[in-house]
Design a protein around this motif. Structure first.
Motif, short mmCIF file in Angstrom:
data_model
loop_
_atom_site.label_atom_id
_atom_site.label_comp_id
_atom_site.label_asym_id
_atom_site.label_seq_id
_atom_site.Cartn_x
_atom_site.Cartn_y
_atom_site.Cartn_z
N LEU A 1 0.80 -1.23 0.00
CA LEU A 1 0.00 0.00 0.00
C LEU A 1 0.83 1.28 0.00
CD1 LEU A 1 -2.79 -0.95 2.57
CD2 LEU A 1 -2.99 -0.82 0.07
N HIS A 2 1.99 1.25 0.64
CA HIS A 2 2.73 2.49 0.88
C HIS A 2 4.14 2.53 0.27
CE1 HIS A 2 -0.51 3.37 3.62
NE2 HIS A 2 -0.24 2.29 4.32
N ALA A 3 4.60 1.42 -0.30
CA ALA A 3 6.00 1.39 -0.75
C ALA A 3 6.20 0.68 -2.08
CB ALA A 3 6.85 0.74 0.33
N GLY A 4 5.16 0.53 -2.86
CA GLY A 4 5.31 -0.07 -4.18
C GLY A 4 5.45 -1.58 -4.17
N GLY A 5 5.25 -2.21 -3.04
CA GLY A 5 5.32 -3.68 -2.95
C GLY A 5 6.59 -4.16 -2.28
#
Length: 115
Positions: free
Chosen positions: A40-44
């Motif tokens: 959700l917050h770091a591109g995976g």
């Protein structure tokens, strides 16, 4: 390498409510929360490591974002915002460390043995 640590010495490391000390379930829940946060917050996530400790397990999830994890304001009208709260509840300690291509967020959970 700097590693930010959270949690009191000796940590919390309590089982989730209603789980009656299910350490494997708690590890799975922490893995799920850390991987979800990376999505959700770091591109995976770019990596997942589980390490057995003498008295517990360490979970590490790497991602490409250099931004540290942070507790986000919860909004009753939107889902989410509970990941780090769950981490605080279950892990005896947790933190993050920068890596060459982002960061790794880690949590250490005890092998819970009851009250």
């Amino acid at each position: 390498m700097r590693a930010d640590r959270h949690g009191p010495p000796g940590g919390r490391g309590r089982p989730a409510p209603g789980r009656d000390g299910d350490p494997a379930g708690d590890v799975l829940l922490v893995v799920s929360e850390l991987v979800t946060n990376a999505c959700l917050h770091a591109g995976g996530p770019t990596g997942l490591v589980l390490r057995q400790l003498s008295d517990g397990v360490r979970v590490e999830v790497a991602d490409r974002s250099p931004e540290p994890p942070r507790v986000r304001a919860r909004d009753a009208g939107r889902p989410g915002g509970h990941g780090l709260v769950v981490l605080e509840r279950l892990a005896r300690s947790w933190g993050w460390a920068p890596t060459a291509d982002g960061k790794a967020v880690w949590a250490e959970l005890p092998f819970w043995r009851g009250p």
